[in-house]
Design a protein around this motif. Structure first.
Motif, PDB file in Angstrom:
ATOM      1  N   UNK A 149       0.791  -1.241  -0.038  1.00  0.00           N
ATOM      2  CA  UNK A 149       0.208  -0.040  -0.071  1.00  0.00           C
ATOM      3  C   UNK A 149       0.734   1.303  -0.012  1.00  0.00           C
ATOM      4  N   UNK A 150       0.302   2.248   0.567  1.00  0.00           N
ATOM      5  CA  UNK A 150       0.783   3.702   0.336  1.00  0.00           C
ATOM      6  C   UNK A 150       2.101   3.692   1.372  1.00  0.00           C
ATOM      7  N   UNK A 151       2.129   2.690   2.356  1.00  0.00           N
ATOM      8  CA  UNK A 151       3.309   2.717   3.522  1.00  0.00           C
ATOM      9  C   UNK A 151       4.133   1.665   2.893  1.00  0.00           C
ATOM     10  N   UNK A 152       4.174   1.081   1.672  1.00  0.00           N
ATOM     11  CA  UNK A 152       5.067   0.053   1.166  1.00  0.00           C
ATOM     12  C   UNK A 152       4.746  -1.359   1.249  1.00  0.00           C
ATOM     13  N   UNK A 153       5.709  -2.224   1.233  1.00  0.00           N
ATOM     14  CA  UNK A 153       5.257  -3.690   1.309  1.00  0.00           C
ATOM     15  C   UNK A 153       4.771  -4.077   2.725  1.00  0.00           C
ATOM     16  N   UNK A 154       3.711  -4.981   2.657  1.00  0.00           N
ATOM     17  CA  UNK A 154       3.187  -5.464   3.884  1.00  0.00           C
ATOM     18  C   UNK A 154       3.932  -6.646   4.448  1.00  0.00           C
ATOM     19  N   UNK A 155       4.865  -7.366   3.443  1.00  0.00           N
ATOM     20  CA  UNK A 155       5.581  -8.342   4.062  1.00  0.00           C
ATOM     21  C   UNK A 155       6.985  -7.945   4.565  1.00  0.00           C
ATOM     22  N   UNK A 156       7.685  -8.824   5.335  1.00  0.00           N
ATOM     23  CA  UNK A 156       9.173  -8.338   5.781  1.00  0.00           C
ATOM     24  C   UNK A 156      10.076  -8.373   4.655  1.00  0.00           C
ATOM     25  N   UNK A 157      10.818  -7.389   4.478  1.00  0.00           N
ATOM     26  CA  UNK A 157      12.023  -7.126   3.345  1.00  0.00           C
ATOM     27  C   UNK A 157      13.163  -7.933   3.924  1.00  0.00           C
ATOM     28  N   UNK A 158      13.389  -8.142   5.212  1.00  0.00           N
ATOM     29  CA  UNK A 158      14.570  -9.010   5.710  1.00  0.00           C
ATOM     30  C   UNK A 158      13.852  -9.574   6.748  1.00  0.00           C
ATOM     31  N   UNK A 159      14.942 -10.526   7.337  1.00  0.00           N
ATOM     32  CA  UNK A 159      14.710 -11.557   8.221  1.00  0.00           C
ATOM     33  C   UNK A 159      14.482 -10.995   9.554  1.00  0.00           C
ATOM     34  N   UNK A 160      15.035  -9.763   9.844  1.00  0.00           N
ATOM     35  CA  UNK A 160      15.150  -9.223  11.225  1.00  0.00           C
ATOM     36  C   UNK A 160      13.793  -8.276  11.464  1.00  0.00           C
ATOM     37  N   UNK A 161      12.756  -8.084  10.287  1.00  0.00           N
ATOM     38  CA  UNK A 161      11.661  -7.375  10.613  1.00  0.00           C
ATOM     39  C   UNK A 161      10.518  -8.314  10.499  1.00  0.00           C
ATOM     40  N   UNK A 162       9.278  -7.932  11.357  1.00  0.00           N
ATOM     41  CA  UNK A 162       7.938  -8.547  11.012  1.00  0.00           C
ATOM     42  C   UNK A 162       7.132  -8.324   9.720  1.00  0.00           C
ATOM     43  N   UNK A 163       7.452  -7.137   9.026  1.00  0.00           N
ATOM     44  CA  UNK A 163       6.650  -6.773   8.044  1.00  0.00           C
ATOM     45  C   UNK A 163       5.533  -5.909   8.714  1.00  0.00           C
ATOM     46  N   UNK A 164       5.078  -5.010   7.983  1.00  0.00           N
ATOM     47  CA  UNK A 164       3.808  -3.917   8.091  1.00  0.00           C
ATOM     48  C   UNK A 164       2.620  -4.757   8.663  1.00  0.00           C
ATOM     49  N   UNK A 165       2.419  -5.827   8.055  1.00  0.00           N
ATOM     50  CA  UNK A 165       1.079  -6.478   8.352  1.00  0.00           C
ATOM     51  C   UNK A 165       1.179  -7.104   9.666  1.00  0.00           C
ATOM     52  N   UNK A 166       2.136  -7.859  10.107  1.00  0.00           N
ATOM     53  CA  UNK A 166       2.232  -8.415  11.494  1.00  0.00           C
ATOM     54  C   UNK A 166       2.668  -7.619  12.503  1.00  0.00           C
ATOM     55  N   UNK A 167       3.373  -6.464  12.244  1.00  0.00           N
ATOM     56  CA  UNK A 167       3.713  -5.682  13.279  1.00  0.00           C
ATOM     57  C   UNK A 167       2.241  -4.683  13.608  1.00  0.00           C
ATOM     58  N   UNK A 168       1.356  -4.491  12.612  1.00  0.00           N
ATOM     59  CA  UNK A 168      -0.020  -3.807  13.031  1.00  0.00           C
ATOM     60  C   UNK A 168      -0.582  -4.847  13.711  1.00  0.00           C
ATOM     61  N   UNK A 169      -0.633  -5.975  13.371  1.00  0.00           N
ATOM     62  CA  UNK A 169      -1.588  -6.999  14.090  1.00  0.00           C
ATOM     63  C   UNK A 169      -1.015  -7.262  15.689  1.00  0.00           C
ATOM     64  N   UNK A 170       0.129  -7.042  15.761  1.00  0.00           N
ATOM     65  CA  UNK A 170       0.571  -7.189  17.289  1.00  0.00           C
ATOM     66  C   UNK A 170       0.699  -5.895  18.063  1.00  0.00           C
ATOM     67  N   UNK A 171       0.459  -4.578  17.384  1.00  0.00           N
ATOM     68  CA  UNK A 171       0.189  -3.780  18.266  1.00  0.00           C
ATOM     69  C   UNK A 171      -0.873  -3.868  19.299  1.00  0.00           C
ATOM     70  N   UNK A 172      -0.798  -3.126  20.425  1.00  0.00           N
ATOM     71  CA  UNK A 172      -2.004  -3.221  21.510  1.00  0.00           C
ATOM     72  C   UNK A 172      -3.259  -2.591  20.936  1.00  0.00           C
ATOM     73  N   UNK A 173      -4.380  -3.350  21.240  1.00  0.00           N
ATOM     74  CA  UNK A 173      -5.598  -2.870  20.732  1.00  0.00           C
ATOM     75  C   UNK A 173      -5.988  -1.342  20.662  1.00  0.00           C
ATOM     76  N   UNK A 174      -5.680  -0.761  21.755  1.00  0.00           N
ATOM     77  CA  UNK A 174      -5.972   0.736  21.977  1.00  0.00           C
ATOM     78  C   UNK A 174      -5.133   1.523  20.938  1.00  0.00           C
ATOM     79  N   UNK A 175      -4.010   0.954  20.250  1.00  0.00           N
ATOM     80  CA  UNK A 175      -3.157   1.734  19.472  1.00  0.00           C
ATOM     81  C   UNK A 175      -3.994   1.996  17.902  1.00  0.00           C
ATOM     82  N   UNK A 176      -3.911   3.400  17.722  1.00  0.00           N
ATOM     83  CA  UNK A 176      -4.575   3.770  16.374  1.00  0.00           C
ATOM     84  C   UNK A 176      -4.450   3.016  15.248  1.00  0.00           C
ATOM     85  N   UNK A 177      -3.059   2.382  15.121  1.00  0.00           N
ATOM     86  CA  UNK A 177      -2.789   1.728  13.813  1.00  0.00           C
ATOM     87  C   UNK A 177      -2.894   0.059  14.112  1.00  0.00           C
TER      88      UNK A 177
END
Length: 717
Positions: free
Chosen positions: A226-254
């Motif tokens: 999307x407009x924030x770039x790829x949603x899958x991890x670009x290297x082995x040290x990152x979760x990627x946008x999709x999993x990062x947002x899934x794991x954010x606390x429920x109260x977080x806007x993102x």
């Protein structure tokens, strides 16, 4: 009408008007993207105001005509003018919100033009209301009704864009769960991941609504991001946008999915992590990807449940509370296998006066009964004829009853029976031939019957699929002392209460404490019945030379000498668990561990609040609240108490607050008092807030589901 609006470019006209409006206010220089976005964000708030006001005005007009009571023109004009004004502001904010491009242009155009049409119509209706003529009087209410219809359709399309297609009429049912018939060679993306994304993500990321410029409807769009770039991890040290947002606390806007939407289950998150760790493979099957124990358990949870109980659950209605109470009055308990489930378990163990009337009462909801326990009762061959009525019976317990082979003849008609327990009955080897005709039977307990060991072993050799549980007599030998039995007429008293204790072996010694401490042989020795005159936690043990101490028996006795003139429930309990309303909290009757016994107040997904009005001003310094825990039925102990006092029933002051640790993983059914102490205070009114966990804990089989709290007696001292 809509074509006319499109031809004159109403969108451009209203956008131009909004810009001039800001310029006239001296703020034109501030008209940048952020300000547009900020003003547009008010649209979801503003849009509800004209809807409510306009519908209220229409209701007033209809009421005045139905009752033939003239509605003052000023009131009619005010409601119309207010609704039209807020509709105008809603249109302007909606035009600004539309600039982010996250919406399907066809749907947006339709919603926008209908909104503008409604706004113009509202101003037109206001003009008609002011213009006195015969035709305006006749046309006013029909035009009002047409605008109400237009408003409803406009709201429907707005809801579709915000919440997904079919929002108003429930076509976008996100409550469905992933279910597959088999895991063998299942395609990971098509059969597992895609259904999860479709249920939990696509409503906001589709061709008609593209939040963040992200489409999730196909592999190509997922890889594009999307407009924030790829949603899958670009290297082995990152979760990627999709999993990062899934794991954010429920109260977080993102956090994704948004807090207001149906959340991913823990098993679905494990599935996505596993898939993404395997490079988000779109053409892999479960056979190609290695799964650890955690992943394997998650995958197992997605298997379709084809058990008989699951099938019956779809077509059979729950039993009514009146039936459960009618059984309870006869000494028979009935409760659902899990909370809210239509199938029930019936327990009449130890009932020595079973009659045909009892079985006729059970027959009223025979299709709901999956287990019956008639152990140690007077169940005999005459009554056994009623067993054939229970067509959905999965488990039958008739140990230590007078039943014989004749009665067992009626069991073979139970087509779904999985387990039968006829321990310590007079059945013979003939019953083995009878139960061999039950194709579904898996387990039979026939120890201490007229069937000898050799016959049983020969039967097992011939019928390998049926397990005969043969237990030696040594198994039933006493290996440890049982705790004593504590006897009393009630758990509550006003002045004093007589207590007795008993044990099966006369030469055993009983020791007890009255201060809640754990007893041993140095504690008070029980010789005769005794009385207590204050709130007491009684603990007792059995002791015999060479055996040591038994487990601890415990009883909690509460003294209550405060009278109440009224108990008001500020939160309404679930309609199935209302007991006797607020009176149930102070009637000095303790609920059992059977939450459907009609003694408990049940609250689903919310706190419990009540006001106790005392008959006179009393000095109080403590409170105890009776609670229940049954995790398998989604019932948990409360996590906190708040106490408020008042001397006029209006002004309340918090006098105590206490939190309790959430429950650790368990599956026990139990009850206890939550106690809280506070500095002595004189009061005529006490308000108690019982804090609920609100949701099932992560360790629960259904994490995140709405949990329950059950409240019984409140004791004030």
């Amino acid at each position: 009408m809509f074509l006319i609006f499109q031809q004159v470019n109403i969108f451009g006209v209203f956008q131009l008007l909004s810009v001039h409006f800001l310029a006239l206010c001296g703020n034109f220089q501030l008209l940048n993207f952020n300000l547009w976005q900020m003003m547009g964000n008010f649209h979801p708030l503003l849009v509800h105001l004209p809807i409510g006001i306009f519908l209220f005005g229409f209701a007033l007009e209809c009421f005045s005509r139905f009752k033939k009571i003239p509605l003052p023109q000023q009131i009619s004009a005010f409601t119309l003018a207010t609704a039209a004004g807020f509709a105008l502001f809603s249109v302007i904010s909606g035009l600004l919100l539309a600039q982010d491009g996250a919406y399907n242009q066809d749907n947006l155009s339709l919603h926008r033009n209908m909104g503008i049409a409604f706004t113009l119509g509202a101003f037109g209706l206001l003009f008609i209301q002011q213009y006195k003529a015969v035709w305006t009087t006749k046309a006013f209410l029909p035009l009002y009704a047409i605008l109400v219809l237009l408003l409803s359709i406009t709201g429907h399309y707005g809801g579709n864009m915000t919440h997904g297609e079919g929002f108003l009429f429930g076509q976008n049912d996100s409550s469905s769960s992933l279910s597959i018939a088999s895991l063998e060679n299942t395609m990971v993306y098509n059969d597992l991941v895609k259904p999860v994304l479709d249920l939990k993500c696509v409503a906001c990321h589709n061709e008609k609504k593209t939040e963040g410029g992200l489409l999730m409807t196909s592999p190509e769009w997922l890889l594009k991001g999307g407009e924030h770039g790829p949603i899958f991890p670009t290297n082995k040290d990152t979760l990627g946008t999709l999993l990062t947002r899934v794991h954010l606390p429920l109260e977080e806007k993102e956090h994704m999915p948004p807090k207001s939407k149906k959340q991913l289950s823990s098993q679905e998150i494990v599935l996505l992590e596993w898939w993404i760790q395997n490079k988000a493979c779109f053409d892999c099957s479960t056979a190609n990807l290695e799964a650890n124990e955690k992943v394997a358990l998650a995958l197992q949870s997605f298997l379709e449940d084809n058990s008989p109980i699951k099938q019956w659950e779809k077509t059979i209605d729950p039993v009514p509370q009146d039936w459960i109470l009618a059984l309870a009055s006869k000494g028979i308990t009935a409760y659902p296998i899990t909370f809210g489930h239509p199938m029930v378990i019936v327990n009449a163990r130890g009932k020595q006066n079973l009659t045909k009337k009892d079985f006729k009462l059970l027959k009223k909801y025979q299709e709901n009964i999956v287990e019956i326990n008639l152990g140690a009762s007077n169940m005999n061959d005459t009554l056994a004829v009623f067993l054939k009525n229970f067509e959905h019976l999965l488990k039958l317990q008739i140990p230590q009853t007078p039943i014989t082979d004749k009665g067992m003849e009626y069991v073979k008609s139970l087509d779904h029976l999985l387990t039968i327990n006829a321990f310590a009955t007079n059945v013979t080897s003939k019953s083995l031939d009878i139960i061999s005709e039950i194709n579904t039977l898996e387990n039979a307990y026939l120890t201490d019957t007229q069937i000898n060991k050799n016959t049983m072993e020969a039967f097992v050799a011939k019928n390998g699929k049926l397990r005969l549980h043969y237990i030696s007599e040594d198994t039933f030998a006493q290996t440890a002392l049982d705790p004593p039995t504590i006897l009393s007429k009630t758990d509550f008293f006003r002045d004093s209460l007589a207590i007795e204790m008993a044990y099966v072996f006369e030469n055993a010694s009983l020791f007890y404490t009255l201060d809640g401490s754990t007893p041993d042989t140095t504690s008070i020795k029980y010789n005769r019945p005794f009385s207590i005159d204050k709130t007491t936690v009684l603990k007792a043990v059995t002791y015999m030379e060479g055996w040591g101490l038994s487990a601890v028996a415990e009883a909690d006795f509460k003294k209550s000498n405060i009278d109440y003139s009224k108990v008001e429930l500020l939160e309404i309990p679930n309609e199935k668990y209302t007991a006797n309303g607020g009176k149930s909290l102070v009637d000095l009757k303790r609920g059992s561990t059977n939450f459907v016994d009609g003694m408990w107040l049940g609250f689903e997904g919310k706190n419990s609040e009540a006001i106790l009005t005392l008959s006179k001003s009393e000095k109080v310094n403590s409170m105890a609240v009776g609670t229940l825990s049954a995790p398998a039925s989604w019932i948990f102990y409360p996590i906190g108490l708040e106490i408020f006092s008042s001397n006029n029933g209006i002004d309340y002051k918090k006098i105590a607050q206490q939190s309790y640790s959430p429950e650790e993983p368990n599956n026990d059914v139990k009850k206890k008092f939550l106690e809280i102490s506070f500095p002595e205070v004189a009061a005529t009114h006490l308000k108690v807030v019982v804090k609920s966990p609100l949701k099932n804990p992560e360790w629960h089989p259904n994490p995140g589901g709405k949990s329950w709290i059950f409240i019984d007696e409140i004791i004030v001292d």
